[in-house]
Scaffold this active site. Sequence first.
Site, PDB file in Angstrom:
ATOM      1  N   LYS A   1     -13.545  18.040  11.400  1.00  0.00           N
ATOM      2  CA  LYS A   1     -14.354  18.069  12.624  1.00  0.00           C
ATOM      3  C   LYS A   1     -14.598  19.510  13.034  1.00  0.00           C
ATOM      4  O   LYS A   1     -13.711  20.171  13.551  1.00  0.00           O
ATOM      5  CB  LYS A   1     -13.625  17.331  13.747  1.00  0.00           C
ATOM      6  CG  LYS A   1     -13.913  15.860  13.736  1.00  0.00           C
ATOM      7  CD  LYS A   1     -13.477  15.230  15.037  1.00  0.00           C
ATOM      8  CE  LYS A   1     -13.275  13.746  14.809  1.00  0.00           C
ATOM      9  NZ  LYS A   1     -12.241  13.186  15.626  1.00  0.00           N
TER      10      LYS A   1
ATOM     11  N   TRP B   1     -18.890  16.019  12.298  1.00  0.00           N
ATOM     12  CA  TRP B   1     -18.109  15.678  11.110  1.00  0.00           C
ATOM     13  C   TRP B   1     -18.691  16.306   9.848  1.00  0.00           C
ATOM     14  O   TRP B   1     -19.888  16.256   9.612  1.00  0.00           O
ATOM     15  CB  TRP B   1     -18.088  14.151  10.917  1.00  0.00           C
ATOM     16  CG  TRP B   1     -17.208  13.448  11.900  1.00  0.00           C
ATOM     17  CD1 TRP B   1     -16.558  14.005  12.956  1.00  0.00           C
ATOM     18  CD2 TRP B   1     -16.899  12.053  11.918  1.00  0.00           C
ATOM     19  NE1 TRP B   1     -15.857  13.048  13.639  1.00  0.00           N
ATOM     20  CE2 TRP B   1     -16.056  11.835  13.024  1.00  0.00           C
ATOM     21  CE3 TRP B   1     -17.253  10.971  11.116  1.00  0.00           C
ATOM     22  CZ2 TRP B   1     -15.546  10.579  13.349  1.00  0.00           C
ATOM     23  CZ3 TRP B   1     -16.762   9.723  11.430  1.00  0.00           C
ATOM     24  CH2 TRP B   1     -15.917   9.524  12.538  1.00  0.00           C
TER      25      TRP B   1
ATOM     26  N   THR C   1       0.860  -1.178   0.000  1.00  0.00           N
ATOM     27  CA  THR C   1       0.000   0.000   0.000  1.00  0.00           C
ATOM     28  C   THR C   1       0.899   1.231   0.000  1.00  0.00           C
ATOM     29  O   THR C   1       2.027   1.176   0.489  1.00  0.00           O
ATOM     30  CB  THR C   1      -0.877   0.055   1.266  1.00  0.00           C
ATOM     31  OG1 THR C   1      -0.013   0.145   2.398  1.00  0.00           O
ATOM     32  CG2 THR C   1      -1.748  -1.167   1.398  1.00  0.00           C
TER      33      THR C   1
ATOM     34  N   GLU D   1      -5.886  -3.911   0.030  1.00  0.00           N
ATOM     35  CA  GLU D   1      -6.128  -4.984   1.005  1.00  0.00           C
ATOM     36  C   GLU D   1      -7.286  -5.875   0.606  1.00  0.00           C
ATOM     37  O   GLU D   1      -7.556  -6.888   1.236  1.00  0.00           O
ATOM     38  CB  GLU D   1      -6.425  -4.368   2.389  1.00  0.00           C
ATOM     39  CG  GLU D   1      -5.235  -3.713   3.068  1.00  0.00           C
ATOM     40  CD  GLU D   1      -5.024  -2.245   2.693  1.00  0.00           C
ATOM     41  OE1 GLU D   1      -5.499  -1.832   1.615  1.00  0.00           O
ATOM     42  OE2 GLU D   1      -4.392  -1.522   3.469  1.00  0.00           O
TER      43      GLU D   1
HETATM   44  P1  AMP Z   1      -5.754   1.758  -2.446  1.00  0.00           P
HETATM   45  O1  AMP Z   1      -5.443   0.687  -1.493  1.00  0.00           O
HETATM   46  O2  AMP Z   1      -4.571   2.562  -2.835  1.00  0.00           O
HETATM   47  O3  AMP Z   1      -6.519   1.246  -3.617  1.00  0.00           O
HETATM   48  O4  AMP Z   1      -6.697   2.791  -1.696  1.00  0.00           O
HETATM   49  C1  AMP Z   1      -7.906   2.413  -1.129  1.00  0.00           C
HETATM   50  C2  AMP Z   1      -8.672   3.615  -0.699  1.00  0.00           C
HETATM   51  O5  AMP Z   1      -9.044   4.437  -1.816  1.00  0.00           O
HETATM   52  C3  AMP Z   1     -10.002   3.303  -0.032  1.00  0.00           C
HETATM   53  O6  AMP Z   1      -9.846   2.925   1.304  1.00  0.00           O
HETATM   54  C4  AMP Z   1     -10.753   4.604  -0.207  1.00  0.00           C
HETATM   55  O7  AMP Z   1     -10.390   5.552   0.774  1.00  0.00           O
HETATM   56  C5  AMP Z   1     -10.269   5.095  -1.547  1.00  0.00           C
HETATM   57  N1  AMP Z   1     -11.256   4.762  -2.590  1.00  0.00           N
HETATM   58  C6  AMP Z   1     -11.246   3.705  -3.402  1.00  0.00           C
HETATM   59  N2  AMP Z   1     -12.302   3.729  -4.242  1.00  0.00           N
HETATM   60  C7  AMP Z   1     -13.012   4.841  -3.924  1.00  0.00           C
HETATM   61  C8  AMP Z   1     -14.223   5.441  -4.418  1.00  0.00           C
HETATM   62  N3  AMP Z   1     -14.922   4.913  -5.416  1.00  0.00           N
HETATM   63  N4  AMP Z   1     -14.626   6.592  -3.820  1.00  0.00           N
HETATM   64  C9  AMP Z   1     -13.941   7.162  -2.808  1.00  0.00           C
HETATM   65  N5  AMP Z   1     -12.801   6.651  -2.323  1.00  0.00           N
HETATM   66  C10 AMP Z   1     -12.340   5.505  -2.863  1.00  0.00           C
END
Ligand code: AMP
Length: 544
Positions: free
Chosen positions: A440, A445, A187, A331
Site C-alpha cells: 500500500k 495498492w 492448510t 479449501e
Molecule cells: P494452498 O491452499 O496452499 O494451495 O494455497 C492457496 C493459495 O495459493 C491461493 O489462495 C493463492 O494465493 C495461491 N495460488 C494458487 N494458485 C495460484 C496461481 N496460479 N497464481 C497465483 N497464486 C496462486
Amino acid sequence: MQYGQMMDQPLLISSLIKHAEQYHGDTEVVSRLSDGSIHRYTWAEAARRARQLANALGTLGLKPGECIGTMAWNTYRHLEAYYAISGLGAICHTVNHRLFPDQVRYIVDHAEDRALLFDADFLPLVERLAPELPHVRTWILLGARAQMPAHSPLANLLCYEDLVASHSDHYAWPQFDERTASGLCYTSGTTGHPKGVLYAHRSTVLHALASSLPDAFDLSAGSCVLPVVPMFHVNGWGLPYSAALNGIKLVLPGNRLDGASIHQLIVEEEVTMATGVPTVWLNLLQHCETNRLRLHGLKRVVVGGSAVPDSMTGHLAEHGVELRQLWGMTEMSPCGTMSAPKFKHRHGGTALMRQLQATQGRPLFGVEMRIVDGAGEPLPHDGVAFGNLQVRGPWVLSRYFKRDLDASHTDDGWFNTGDVAKLDADGYMRITDRTKDVIKSGGEWISSIELENILMGHPAVAETAAVAAPHPKWDERPVMVVVLKQGTQATRDELLQFFQGKVAKWWIPDDVLFVDELPHTATGKLQKLKLREMLRDHRWPNDQ
Ligand code: AMP
C-alpha cells in the site's frame, strides 16, 4: 414436486478404483522409490492391494469415521493408502511433513489420527513426535521387511508389506452416504495453527469429474500424467482420484523432485502432462538449458499454487510444451480456475494465447466467483476493478475442521479466499496479491505479483519477491528481493530500470536487495511475512 426416477447411487471414492481396475486394469502406475529405483505395476494390482490394506486396517481395529494419517511421498503405497482408508469409510489425513515438527505434532493430534502410515524417510521424525501423539495406536512403516529398523521406540511398529501380504484381497467396498468425510488436509497458514479442511466422497468425486474436463486438466485414457505436486498437498491436486476415473498412466516421482529426475521420468515414461508449483518447472527448465536437453513428448504442464512467471510460458513453448495455469486452494479441493482459451480466441495467435496464459484462468463448472470491496459490496467483472475474491461451490469448504464458522465465510455463504483479484466478463481472473501481501503506497495498492512477474523476465533473475517495506512518506514502498541465476550479474539500477515503461511510474520499486535464497513455506510459496520482517528497518537509498 416430483423426484426424477434415476438410481440414487452415492458418489464414492471406491467407485473410482473399481472402475480403474475393471476397465484400465493393465494400465501402468509407475513410482520412483526413495532408493532411486523404479517400481511398476498396474491399476488392477493397485486395486487388489488397496483391498488387502482395507482388510488389514479393519483387523487392526480401525473404524469408519476415524482419521488415519499418512506421511508419505508420491508412490504406489501412498496411492493404495488413499483408496483403502477412504474406501472403508475412514478419513485419509495426508500429513505435510514439511511443516515445522511442532505443527506436524499439532495436526496429527488435532485430527486424532488413530494410525500413522509413513515412509521410512520419516521414521526419525515420527519416533521423535510419537511420545506426544497419544491418539495414535498403530504405526505402519510403508516398506518391506528389509526396511524395518532393528530397534524402534515405537510400540507396535508394523511392516506395511507384511501387513498387506497377510490379508485377503476379498473385500467388498462398503456403500454409505456420499457426504461422508473422506480426507483431511491442513492448510499451511503462516500465522496461527494450521486449519483442517475435511473433504467428502461427493466433493472429491465431483472435483475429479470437473477437473478432468478438456478445459481443466484435459485427462483421458490416452494420457500419461506426472503429478509432481505432493499427495500431501491438497490430495496432489486430486490427480490420484482423477487418474483412476480416467484410467490414465500415472507416474509418481517419489522424493526426487529435482530437474534431472523429473526430466528422466518425462522422457522415459513418455509423460504427456505434468503438474506442479512454479519452482519445479524453473528447476526443470534450468536443468534442460544447462544440459541442452529437450522435453520430448510432453504436451502440457499445469502450473499453480503460487504466482506463475510469464517468462516460464515462453521457455516451455520453446520445448513445444503448453503451460496452463491453475488457481486453487486447499479449501477448494483445490481446482477453481484454469487458463484454457475459448473458441473466440482461435485466431488471436500466440500473443493472445500468452495473455490468457498469464491469467489464473476462468472458473470450472461448479465454481462461482465474485469480487467485493472492503465493505463487502460486489465489484464489476470488468477486468479493471479489483477486490477480495470470494467463491462457493460443491467442492469448496463450508467450515474449517473442528472450528466454528468465522470470518472465513460471509453471512450469505461465500468463502473468503484471502486473495485479491480482478475478473473479466468471461471470468478470466488475475490475482494481484494475497490480501496480506499487497503493497500500500500512499493509500493505493501495488500488485506484488505483477512486479515479480516483470522482473522474472530479466535474464539474470532466478527468483524474486516484491515486498512492502515501511516508508516514512508513502507508508509502504515495494522492494525487490532478488536471487540471481548462477554465473550472472546485475546491478540494482539495472534491475530497477527494467521496470521502465512496463508499469505506472509510481509502481516502480524503490530498491533491490540481493540474497542467496528466498524463504519458502512448507508448500513452496514465498514466505512474505519473513521477508517483510527482514525489511522492517529498511534503510532507503538517498534518504527518500
Ligand atoms: P494452498 O491452499 O496452499 O494451495 O494455497 C492457496 C493459495 O495459493 C491461493 O489462495 C493463492 O494465493 C495461491 N495460488 C494458487 N494458485 C495460484 C496461481 N496460479 N497464481 C497465483 N497464486 C496462486
